[in-house]
Scaffold this motif. Structure first.
Motif, mmCIF file in Angstrom:
data_model
loop_
_atom_site.group_PDB
_atom_site.id
_atom_site.type_symbol
_atom_site.label_atom_id
_atom_site.label_comp_id
_atom_site.label_asym_id
_atom_site.label_seq_id
_atom_site.Cartn_x
_atom_site.Cartn_y
_atom_site.Cartn_z
ATOM 1 N N UNK A 54 9.338 22.767 -8.361
ATOM 2 C CA UNK A 54 8.697 22.340 -7.120
ATOM 3 C C UNK A 54 8.072 20.952 -7.268
ATOM 4 N N UNK A 55 7.516 20.667 -8.463
ATOM 5 C CA UNK A 55 6.978 19.317 -8.678
ATOM 6 C C UNK A 55 8.092 18.287 -8.691
ATOM 7 N N UNK A 56 9.253 18.670 -9.243
ATOM 8 C CA UNK A 56 10.387 17.748 -9.217
ATOM 9 C C UNK A 56 10.830 17.485 -7.786
ATOM 10 N N UNK A 57 10.716 18.507 -6.947
ATOM 11 C CA UNK A 57 11.035 18.344 -5.525
ATOM 12 C C UNK A 57 10.114 17.310 -4.892
ATOM 13 N N UNK A 58 8.815 17.384 -5.241
ATOM 14 C CA UNK A 58 7.855 16.383 -4.752
ATOM 15 C C UNK A 58 8.279 14.988 -5.187
ATOM 16 N N UNK A 59 8.685 14.882 -6.452
ATOM 17 C CA UNK A 59 9.130 13.592 -6.965
ATOM 18 C C UNK A 59 10.352 13.074 -6.203
ATOM 19 N N UNK A 60 11.305 13.960 -5.923
ATOM 20 C CA UNK A 60 12.508 13.541 -5.198
ATOM 21 C C UNK A 60 12.151 13.080 -3.794
ATOM 22 N N UNK B 118 0.835 -1.203 0.000
ATOM 23 C CA UNK B 118 0.000 0.000 0.000
ATOM 24 C C UNK B 118 0.867 1.250 0.000
ATOM 25 N N UNK B 119 1.876 1.247 0.877
ATOM 26 C CA UNK B 119 2.783 2.402 0.960
ATOM 27 C C UNK B 119 3.499 2.606 -0.371
ATOM 28 N N UNK B 120 3.895 1.489 -0.990
ATOM 29 C CA UNK B 120 4.583 1.601 -2.284
ATOM 30 C C UNK B 120 3.679 2.252 -3.313
ATOM 31 N N UNK B 121 2.415 1.811 -3.377
ATOM 32 C CA UNK B 121 1.551 2.347 -4.429
ATOM 33 C C UNK B 121 1.262 3.819 -4.205
ATOM 34 N N UNK B 122 1.053 4.207 -2.949
ATOM 35 C CA UNK B 122 0.802 5.630 -2.678
ATOM 36 C C UNK B 122 2.024 6.463 -3.072
ATOM 37 N N UNK B 123 3.208 6.000 -2.653
ATOM 38 C CA UNK B 123 4.427 6.763 -2.941
ATOM 39 C C UNK B 123 4.712 6.797 -4.437
ATOM 40 N N UNK B 124 4.485 5.648 -5.112
ATOM 41 C CA UNK B 124 4.719 5.613 -6.547
ATOM 42 C C UNK B 124 3.783 6.568 -7.269
ATOM 43 N N UNK B 125 2.513 6.628 -6.785
ATOM 44 C CA UNK B 125 1.563 7.553 -7.408
ATOM 45 C C UNK B 125 2.038 8.993 -7.234
ATOM 46 N N UNK B 126 2.517 9.318 -6.024
ATOM 47 C CA UNK B 126 3.010 10.673 -5.780
ATOM 48 C C UNK B 126 4.195 10.983 -6.705
ATOM 49 N N UNK B 127 5.104 9.993 -6.841
ATOM 50 C CA UNK B 127 6.282 10.214 -7.695
ATOM 51 C C UNK B 127 5.870 10.433 -9.136
ATOM 52 N N UNK B 128 4.915 9.625 -9.620
ATOM 53 C CA UNK B 128 4.495 9.761 -11.018
ATOM 54 C C UNK B 128 3.777 11.083 -11.237
ATOM 55 N N UNK B 129 2.908 11.456 -10.284
ATOM 56 C CA UNK B 129 2.192 12.722 -10.425
ATOM 57 C C UNK B 129 3.186 13.888 -10.447
ATOM 58 N N UNK B 130 4.181 13.820 -9.556
ATOM 59 C CA UNK B 130 5.186 14.877 -9.536
ATOM 60 C C UNK B 130 5.931 14.971 -10.851
#
Lengths: 100, 178
Positions: free
Chosen positions: B31-37, B4-16
């Protein structure tokens, strides 16, 4: 534990987004950010494989990648500032002559 | 829980990443790249790499992104893409090639992941200890480590040389092939 394949697919997707950024965007700084995104995607794959094989060497390689990326960003942004000072633009289409 | 944690984090990374790609303002991109990092750092933590988590946050999210934001604001280069592309077909072609690359990469990663099973056992519990990584860095990888020191020094000298002003007339450059 999350399967390694998930991480690799995420890494591939992020790398593709980075490639698209280099191909599509014309703001030189955003192109540069896309290069950083590609480096990060490769790092993610390395760390995932290191975890799968329980081999720390992959993490050491990521450490080196991050160090070199930091140096690369410093030099690249200095180049961008120098280009901006002479050409007064950050558009990669405008910088196409290779002359000073 | 991990998945679950992986999917949430992966979604955040992809959205960023996607938001970095499509946003028109370079500051928003940064700033979006910062979110991705940040999301990547959490993924490193999920992969039992606490040292890389720290490095990712301090070096990437801290130093590199501050440098990016600084340069964007220094140059005032937030929006330079108002004019249409000089080559009209380059954007659709780029998207097409990108989708092709994604297909190839996904196929290759799925193929490669179907290998032999990963080793487990008690080695998995102590994996990713920063002390182990540091020991490796100063024994087997000592030469690459010192080379990175030289690279950083060269980068510092290069930045200073590239951005020095007022010495353009000095005979520093040999008149080679001008």
């Amino acid at each position: 534990m999350v399967p390694t394949a998930y991480y690799i697919i995420l890494s591939a997707a992020l790398f593709t987004i980075g490639v698209l950024g280099v191909l599509i965007r014309r703001n030189a700084i955003v192109v540069f950010m896309s290069v950083e995104l590609m480096l990060n995607a490769a790092n993610l794959a390395l760390v995932a494989f290191a975890r799968e094989r329980l081999n720390v060497d992959g993490q050491v390689l990521v450490f080196f990648v991050i160090t070199v990326a930091a140096a690369e960003v410093a030099v690249g942004l200095a180049l961008l500032v120098a280009i901006f000072r002479t050409k007064n633009t950050a558009d990669v289409d405008e910088v196409s002559t290779l002359k000073g | 829980m991990d998945v679950l944690l992986f999917f949430v984090t992966a979604a955040v990374a992809l959205v960023g990443a996607i938001a970095m790609l499509v946003s028109r303002n370079a500051v928003h991109s940064a700033l979006f790249l910062l979110l991705n990092f940040g999301a990547m750092a959490v993924l490193y933590l999920l992969l039992q790499s606490p040292f890389l988590f720290t490095i990712q946050l301090t070096v990437y999210a801290g130093a590199i992104m501050v440098l990016f934001l600084f340069v964007v604001m220094l140059l005032g280069a937030e929006q330079v893409e108002d004019t249409p592309d000089r080559i009209a077909w380059q954007r659709p072609l780029g998207i097409l090639l990108g989708v092709g690359l994604l297909g190839v990469a996904a196929a290759a990663s799925l193929r490669g992941a179907a290998g032999q099973p990963a080793p487990g056992g008690e080695a998995a519990a102590s994996f990713g200890n920063p002390a182990e990584l540091g020991a490796l860095l100063f024994t087997r990888y000592l030469l690459p480590f010192e080379i990175t020191g030289v690279i950083l020094l060269v980068a510092v000298v290069g930045v200073v040389v590239l951005n020095q002003r007022g010495r353009q007339q000095a005979p520093a450059k040999p008149p080679a092939g001008d």
